[in-house]
Motif scaffolding. Structure first.
Motif, PDB file in Angstrom:
ATOM      1  N   LEU A  93       0.833  -1.200   0.000  1.00  0.00           N
ATOM      2  CA  LEU A  93       0.000   0.000   0.000  1.00  0.00           C
ATOM      3  C   LEU A  93       0.869   1.252   0.000  1.00  0.00           C
ATOM      4  O   LEU A  93       0.622   2.189  -0.767  1.00  0.00           O
ATOM      5  CB  LEU A  93      -0.937   0.006   1.213  1.00  0.00           C
ATOM      6  CG  LEU A  93      -1.814   1.244   1.371  1.00  0.00           C
ATOM      7  CD1 LEU A  93      -2.752   1.383   0.175  1.00  0.00           C
ATOM      8  CD2 LEU A  93      -2.601   1.178   2.656  1.00  0.00           C
ATOM      9  N   LEU A  94       1.885   1.252   0.834  1.00  0.00           N
ATOM     10  CA  LEU A  94       2.760   2.426   0.913  1.00  0.00           C
ATOM     11  C   LEU A  94       3.573   2.636  -0.362  1.00  0.00           C
ATOM     12  O   LEU A  94       3.814   3.768  -0.765  1.00  0.00           O
ATOM     13  CB  LEU A  94       3.698   2.305   2.115  1.00  0.00           C
ATOM     14  CG  LEU A  94       2.999   2.329   3.476  1.00  0.00           C
ATOM     15  CD1 LEU A  94       4.006   2.042   4.591  1.00  0.00           C
ATOM     16  CD2 LEU A  94       2.291   3.654   3.709  1.00  0.00           C
ATOM     17  N   LEU A  95       3.970   1.541  -1.010  1.00  0.00           N
ATOM     18  CA  LEU A  95       4.821   1.660  -2.197  1.00  0.00           C
ATOM     19  C   LEU A  95       4.044   1.776  -3.504  1.00  0.00           C
ATOM     20  O   LEU A  95       4.507   2.434  -4.437  1.00  0.00           O
ATOM     21  CB  LEU A  95       5.768   0.462  -2.286  1.00  0.00           C
ATOM     22  CG  LEU A  95       6.797   0.336  -1.162  1.00  0.00           C
ATOM     23  CD1 LEU A  95       7.622  -0.933  -1.344  1.00  0.00           C
ATOM     24  CD2 LEU A  95       7.697   1.560  -1.113  1.00  0.00           C
ATOM     25  N   THR A  96       2.894   1.133  -3.578  1.00  0.00           N
ATOM     26  CA  THR A  96       2.212   1.050  -4.873  1.00  0.00           C
ATOM     27  C   THR A  96       0.751   1.482  -4.852  1.00  0.00           C
ATOM     28  O   THR A  96       0.124   1.538  -5.897  1.00  0.00           O
ATOM     29  CB  THR A  96       2.267  -0.387  -5.418  1.00  0.00           C
ATOM     30  OG1 THR A  96       1.571  -1.251  -4.513  1.00  0.00           O
ATOM     31  CG2 THR A  96       3.695  -0.865  -5.585  1.00  0.00           C
ATOM     32  N   GLY A  97       0.192   1.732  -3.679  1.00  0.00           N
ATOM     33  CA  GLY A  97      -1.196   2.157  -3.599  1.00  0.00           C
ATOM     34  C   GLY A  97      -2.143   0.980  -3.436  1.00  0.00           C
ATOM     35  O   GLY A  97      -1.722  -0.166  -3.256  1.00  0.00           O
ATOM     36  N   PRO A  98      -3.444   1.264  -3.519  1.00  0.00           N
ATOM     37  CA  PRO A  98      -4.439   0.237  -3.223  1.00  0.00           C
ATOM     38  C   PRO A  98      -4.448  -0.937  -4.200  1.00  0.00           C
ATOM     39  O   PRO A  98      -4.670  -2.082  -3.791  1.00  0.00           O
ATOM     40  CB  PRO A  98      -5.769   0.984  -3.252  1.00  0.00           C
ATOM     41  CG  PRO A  98      -5.493   2.275  -3.922  1.00  0.00           C
ATOM     42  CD  PRO A  98      -4.041   2.564  -3.766  1.00  0.00           C
ATOM     43  N   GLY A 100      -1.854  -2.111  -5.867  1.00  0.00           N
ATOM     44  CA  GLY A 100      -0.685  -2.897  -5.500  1.00  0.00           C
ATOM     45  C   GLY A 100      -0.899  -3.687  -4.226  1.00  0.00           C
ATOM     46  O   GLY A 100      -0.433  -4.819  -4.094  1.00  0.00           O
ATOM     47  N   MET A 101      -1.628  -3.093  -3.288  1.00  0.00           N
ATOM     48  CA  MET A 101      -1.933  -3.796  -2.047  1.00  0.00           C
ATOM     49  C   MET A 101      -2.802  -5.013  -2.326  1.00  0.00           C
ATOM     50  O   MET A 101      -2.534  -6.111  -1.824  1.00  0.00           O
ATOM     51  CB  MET A 101      -2.648  -2.868  -1.076  1.00  0.00           C
ATOM     52  CG  MET A 101      -2.990  -3.521   0.240  1.00  0.00           C
ATOM     53  SD  MET A 101      -3.736  -2.321   1.347  1.00  0.00           S
ATOM     54  CE  MET A 101      -5.269  -3.119   1.668  1.00  0.00           C
ATOM     55  N   ALA A 108       0.685 -12.863  -2.052  1.00  0.00           N
ATOM     56  CA  ALA A 108       1.330 -13.397  -0.848  1.00  0.00           C
ATOM     57  C   ALA A 108       0.568 -14.597  -0.301  1.00  0.00           C
ATOM     58  O   ALA A 108       1.165 -15.621   0.039  1.00  0.00           O
ATOM     59  CB  ALA A 108       1.435 -12.306   0.214  1.00  0.00           C
ATOM     60  N   VAL A 109      -0.750 -14.475  -0.238  1.00  0.00           N
ATOM     61  CA  VAL A 109      -1.555 -15.596   0.263  1.00  0.00           C
ATOM     62  C   VAL A 109      -1.417 -16.786  -0.679  1.00  0.00           C
ATOM     63  O   VAL A 109      -1.232 -17.925  -0.231  1.00  0.00           O
ATOM     64  CB  VAL A 109      -3.038 -15.189   0.448  1.00  0.00           C
ATOM     65  CG1 VAL A 109      -3.914 -16.401   0.729  1.00  0.00           C
ATOM     66  CG2 VAL A 109      -3.169 -14.168   1.562  1.00  0.00           C
ATOM     67  N   ALA A 130      -8.964 -14.013  -0.210  1.00  0.00           N
ATOM     68  CA  ALA A 130      -8.386 -12.819   0.411  1.00  0.00           C
ATOM     69  C   ALA A 130      -8.730 -11.571  -0.393  1.00  0.00           C
ATOM     70  O   ALA A 130      -9.110 -10.539   0.176  1.00  0.00           O
ATOM     71  CB  ALA A 130      -6.872 -12.970   0.542  1.00  0.00           C
ATOM     72  N   ALA A 131      -8.615 -11.656  -1.718  1.00  0.00           N
ATOM     73  CA  ALA A 131      -8.927 -10.509  -2.572  1.00  0.00           C
ATOM     74  C   ALA A 131     -10.395 -10.122  -2.461  1.00  0.00           C
ATOM     75  O   ALA A 131     -10.731  -8.940  -2.322  1.00  0.00           O
ATOM     76  CB  ALA A 131      -8.573 -10.829  -4.023  1.00  0.00           C
TER      77      ALA A 131
END
Length: 158
Positions: A93-98, A100-101, A108-109, A130-131
């Motif tokens: 989120l911090l690097l790529t935004g929502p 990317g999150m 990751a999951v 998860a998504a």
């Protein structure tokens, strides 16, 4: 009347914040309600509305933080996947935004579960859960903040 406009502005920013990254939508919305309630010596919008908005807002706030992890667990993911997804989600989120999150958490999951279960299909299932959970929690945040705004306007203007 000035505090009424500030309260409405907080409610509107809360709705926008419910879909914007790193903006606490529900707390902003509830701040608007509480500010106006306080400014009227706790007369308007009324205790029933304030209590209802608080309970619904708290539930939506909790859903936002636990929705993705709970959905992943429902899809068969382990606690390890949830922890990894939480860390990846914040960094992404911090690097790529929502977007990317969302992609980062899903990936990751998937990766953790595919390795853990040695089954790519199970990894994919958990990642999709998860998504969907993350998207559903964002929708809930938006609907709750919008409902609090509309309800607030209805009880204070009518």
């Amino acid at each position: 009347m000035d505090l009424y406009l500030v309260a409405v502005a907080l409610l509107v920013v809360g709705v926008v914040g419910s879909v914007a990254p790193l903006v606490p939508g529900v707390p902003l919305s509830l701040s608007g309600v509480y500010l106006y309630w306080w400014s009227t010596d706790f007369g308007a919008p009324g205790l029933a509305f304030v209590a209802t908005a608080t309970v619904v807002g708290a539930a939506a706030f909790a859903a936002d933080y636990f929705g993705g992890a709970a959905a992943a667990r429902a899809g068969g993911a382990s606690r390890l996947s949830a922890v990894v997804a939480a860390v990846v989600g914040v960094v992404a989120l911090l690097l790529t935004g929502p977007v990317g999150m969302l992609v980062g958490v899903t990936g990751a999951v998937f990766a953790v579960e595919a390795v853990r279960t040695r089954n790519a299909r199970q990894g994919l299932r958990s990642g999709v859960y998860a998504a969907v959970g993350m998207l559903a929690s964002a929708l809930v945040q938006f609907l709750v903040t919008a409902a609090v705004l509309v309800g607030f306007l209805a009880v204070t203007l009518l």
